[in-house]
Design a protein around this motif. Structure first.
Motif, PDB file in Angstrom:
ATOM      1  N   GLY A 183       7.435   6.454   5.530  1.00 41.92           N
ATOM      2  CA  GLY A 183       7.250   7.903   5.589  1.00 41.92           C
ATOM      3  C   GLY A 183       5.916   8.304   6.188  1.00 41.92           C
ATOM      4  N   THR A 184       5.685   9.618   6.140  1.00 40.84           N
ATOM      5  CA  THR A 184       4.437  10.174   6.650  1.00 40.84           C
ATOM      6  C   THR A 184       3.290   9.741   5.740  1.00 40.84           C
ATOM      7  OG1 THR A 184       4.542  12.182   5.313  1.00 40.84           O
ATOM      8  CG2 THR A 184       5.667  12.233   7.479  1.00 40.84           C
ATOM      9  N   LEU A 185       2.072   9.949   6.193  1.00 43.51           N
ATOM     10  CA  LEU A 185       0.912   9.595   5.379  1.00 43.51           C
ATOM     11  C   LEU A 185       0.926  10.359   4.052  1.00 43.51           C
ATOM     12  CD1 LEU A 185      -1.632   7.884   5.200  1.00 43.51           C
ATOM     13  CD2 LEU A 185      -2.854   9.676   6.451  1.00 43.51           C
ATOM     14  N   GLU A 186       1.322  11.627   4.088  1.00 43.46           N
ATOM     15  CA  GLU A 186       1.399  12.406   2.848  1.00 43.46           C
ATOM     16  C   GLU A 186       2.436  11.810   1.901  1.00 43.46           C
ATOM     17  OE1 GLU A 186       1.456  13.837   5.888  1.00 43.46           O
ATOM     18  OE2 GLU A 186       0.147  15.580   5.911  1.00 43.46           O
ATOM     19  N   GLN A 187       3.591  11.396   2.428  1.00 40.35           N
ATOM     20  CA  GLN A 187       4.631  10.783   1.595  1.00 40.35           C
ATOM     21  C   GLN A 187       4.158   9.450   1.025  1.00 40.35           C
ATOM     22  OE1 GLN A 187       7.621  10.830   4.657  1.00 40.35           O
ATOM     23  NE2 GLN A 187       8.709  12.578   3.748  1.00 40.35           N
ATOM     24  N   GLN A 188       3.400   8.707   1.812  1.00 39.61           N
ATOM     25  CA  GLN A 188       2.860   7.436   1.326  1.00 39.61           C
ATOM     26  C   GLN A 188       1.887   7.674   0.175  1.00 39.61           C
ATOM     27  OE1 GLN A 188       1.321   5.073   4.600  1.00 39.61           O
ATOM     28  NE2 GLN A 188       3.002   5.754   5.900  1.00 39.61           N
ATOM     29  N   TYR A 189       1.017   8.676   0.324  1.00 40.91           N
ATOM     30  CA  TYR A 189       0.100   9.014  -0.766  1.00 40.91           C
ATOM     31  C   TYR A 189       0.869   9.488  -1.996  1.00 40.91           C
ATOM     32  CZ  TYR A 189      -4.591   8.525   1.291  1.00 40.91           C
ATOM     33  OH  TYR A 189      -5.767   8.037   1.807  1.00 40.91           O
ATOM     34  N   ASP A 190       1.935  10.263  -1.803  1.00 40.66           N
ATOM     35  CA  ASP A 190       2.756  10.694  -2.943  1.00 40.66           C
ATOM     36  C   ASP A 190       3.259   9.486  -3.729  1.00 40.66           C
ATOM     37  OD1 ASP A 190       2.461  13.413  -2.427  1.00 40.66           O
ATOM     38  OD2 ASP A 190       4.393  13.597  -1.394  1.00 40.66           O
ATOM     39  N   THR A 191       3.709   8.459  -3.010  1.00 37.67           N
ATOM     40  CA  THR A 191       4.198   7.239  -3.654  1.00 37.67           C
ATOM     41  C   THR A 191       3.089   6.566  -4.446  1.00 37.67           C
ATOM     42  OG1 THR A 191       5.866   6.904  -1.941  1.00 37.67           O
ATOM     43  CG2 THR A 191       5.246   4.962  -3.237  1.00 37.67           C
ATOM     44  N   VAL A 192       1.922   6.453  -3.857  1.00 33.56           N
ATOM     45  CA  VAL A 192       0.798   5.806  -4.534  1.00 33.56           C
ATOM     46  C   VAL A 192       0.356   6.612  -5.753  1.00 33.56           C
ATOM     47  CG1 VAL A 192      -1.638   5.178  -4.269  1.00 33.56           C
ATOM     48  CG2 VAL A 192       0.015   4.533  -2.533  1.00 33.56           C
ATOM     49  N   ILE A 193       0.355   7.917  -5.642  1.00 31.65           N
ATOM     50  CA  ILE A 193      -0.045   8.755  -6.778  1.00 31.65           C
ATOM     51  C   ILE A 193       0.980   8.640  -7.905  1.00 31.65           C
ATOM     52  CG2 ILE A 193      -0.376  11.162  -7.512  1.00 31.65           C
ATOM     53  CD1 ILE A 193      -1.855  11.542  -4.765  1.00 31.65           C
ATOM     54  N   ARG A 194       2.257   8.549  -7.580  1.00 33.19           N
ATOM     55  CA  ARG A 194       3.275   8.317  -8.618  1.00 33.19           C
ATOM     56  C   ARG A 194       3.053   6.958  -9.283  1.00 33.19           C
ATOM     57  NH1 ARG A 194       6.661  10.527  -4.795  1.00 33.19           N
ATOM     58  NH2 ARG A 194       7.575   8.498  -4.287  1.00 33.19           N
ATOM     59  N   GLN A 195       2.706   5.950  -8.487  1.00 31.66           N
ATOM     60  CA  GLN A 195       2.419   4.630  -9.056  1.00 31.66           C
ATOM     61  C   GLN A 195       1.214   4.699  -9.991  1.00 31.66           C
ATOM     62  OE1 GLN A 195       2.045   2.292  -5.463  1.00 31.66           O
ATOM     63  NE2 GLN A 195       4.115   1.477  -5.684  1.00 31.66           N
ATOM     64  N   LEU A 196       0.178   5.425  -9.574  1.00 27.85           N
ATOM     65  CA  LEU A 196      -0.995   5.589 -10.422  1.00 27.85           C
ATOM     66  C   LEU A 196      -0.607   6.259 -11.737  1.00 27.85           C
ATOM     67  CD1 LEU A 196      -4.087   5.509 -10.913  1.00 27.85           C
ATOM     68  CD2 LEU A 196      -4.180   7.771  -9.821  1.00 27.85           C
ATOM     69  N   GLN A 197       0.173   7.328 -11.653  1.00 29.46           N
ATOM     70  CA  GLN A 197       0.581   8.032 -12.870  1.00 29.46           C
ATOM     71  C   GLN A 197       1.313   7.100 -13.832  1.00 29.46           C
ATOM     72  OE1 GLN A 197       2.623  11.149 -10.699  1.00 29.46           O
ATOM     73  NE2 GLN A 197       1.076  12.673 -11.284  1.00 29.46           N
ATOM     74  N   SER A 198       2.196   6.262 -13.298  1.00 28.79           N
ATOM     75  CA  SER A 198       2.932   5.358 -14.178  1.00 28.79           C
ATOM     76  C   SER A 198       2.020   4.270 -14.752  1.00 28.79           C
ATOM     77  CB  SER A 198       4.141   4.750 -13.467  1.00 28.79           C
ATOM     78  OG  SER A 198       3.752   3.830 -12.490  1.00 28.79           O
ATOM     79  N   LEU A 199       1.008   3.860 -14.015  1.00 29.51           N
ATOM     80  CA  LEU A 199       0.072   2.846 -14.514  1.00 29.51           C
ATOM     81  C   LEU A 199      -0.799   3.368 -15.654  1.00 29.51           C
ATOM     82  CD1 LEU A 199      -1.248   1.178 -11.236  1.00 29.51           C
ATOM     83  CD2 LEU A 199      -0.053   0.019 -13.099  1.00 29.51           C
ATOM     84  N   ILE A 200      -1.161   4.649 -15.599  1.00 30.14           N
ATOM     85  CA  ILE A 200      -2.146   5.167 -16.566  1.00 30.14           C
ATOM     86  C   ILE A 200      -1.549   6.040 -17.657  1.00 30.14           C
ATOM     87  CG2 ILE A 200      -3.935   5.045 -14.788  1.00 30.14           C
ATOM     88  CD1 ILE A 200      -3.902   8.110 -14.665  1.00 30.14           C
ATOM     89  N   GLU A 201      -0.263   6.380 -17.567  1.00 33.72           N
ATOM     90  CA  GLU A 201       0.295   7.381 -18.491  1.00 33.72           C
ATOM     91  C   GLU A 201       0.175   7.022 -19.963  1.00 33.72           C
ATOM     92  OE1 GLU A 201       4.410   8.146 -17.725  1.00 33.72           O
ATOM     93  OE2 GLU A 201       4.912   6.022 -17.658  1.00 33.72           O
ATOM     94  N   ASP A 202       0.262   5.758 -20.305  1.00 30.53           N
ATOM     95  CA  ASP A 202       0.190   5.376 -21.715  1.00 30.53           C
ATOM     96  C   ASP A 202      -1.090   4.626 -22.067  1.00 30.53           C
ATOM     97  OD1 ASP A 202       2.682   6.504 -22.347  1.00 30.53           O
ATOM     98  OD2 ASP A 202       3.724   4.705 -21.630  1.00 30.53           O
TER      99      ASP A 202
END
Length: 160
Positions: free
Chosen positions: A9-28
């Motif tokens: 995807g676009t750079l923005e879509q790639q960052y969206d993916t990484v930010i979702r990964q970050l959220q799942s890593l830190i949520e608990d």
């Protein structure tokens, strides 16, 4: 220097993916240092053409080295000095296309040529430190990186 994972995807879509990964890593996980460690590893894996990704945290003496990926780094940076200290003092993102042209640049790694530094602010505006990313290429970071890395930093500090 790092093994970079290729995202679609676009750079923005790639960052969206990484930010979702970050959220799942830190949520608990309530431990801020553990979350910063995983965040630096995630950026080291995601961002191509970088040689350092990590954090400097504010203490009573200035900025002190926190979790990072890359070569050994400067341990302490005074607030107001270098790119990191300037970002901390101004509480604004510093996008530096050529670090050798930045007055007072602190060269922790001679291979670094461009840099982006994003302040870490609590929701109430308290400065916690900075996110620092270096590249061996001139003009590596752009406006999309600035906007998305500010989002990334906001996810890290949202629960504090």
């Amino acid at each position: 220097m790092f093994h970079t994972t290729v995202y679609e995807g676009t750079l923005e879509q790639q960052y969206d993916t990484v930010i979702r990964q970050l959220q799942s890593l830190i949520e608990d996980e309530p431990n801020f240092i553990a979350n910063l460690a995983n965040a630096s590893a995630l950026l080291g894996q995601f961002l191509p053409d970088i040689n350092w990704a990590g954090f400097y945290l504010l203490d009573e003496k200035g900025l002190v080295l926190g979790p990072f990926q890359g070569m050994p780094a400067c341990v302490r940076i005074p607030v107001g000095r270098g790119v990191c200290g300037t970002a901390a003092k101004r509480r604004e993102t510093m996008l530096v296309p050529d670090v050798h042209a930045f007055p007072g640049h602190i060269a922790c790694d001679a291979a670094s040529r461009s840099e982006i530094v994003v302040p870490l602010l609590t929701p109430s505006g308290e400065l916690l430190g900075v996110l620092d990313i270096d590249s061996p290429s001139i003009d590596r970071f752009g406006e999309i990186d600035r906007v998305q890395l500010e989002r990334f930093a906001g996810v890290l500090t949202a629960g504090l």
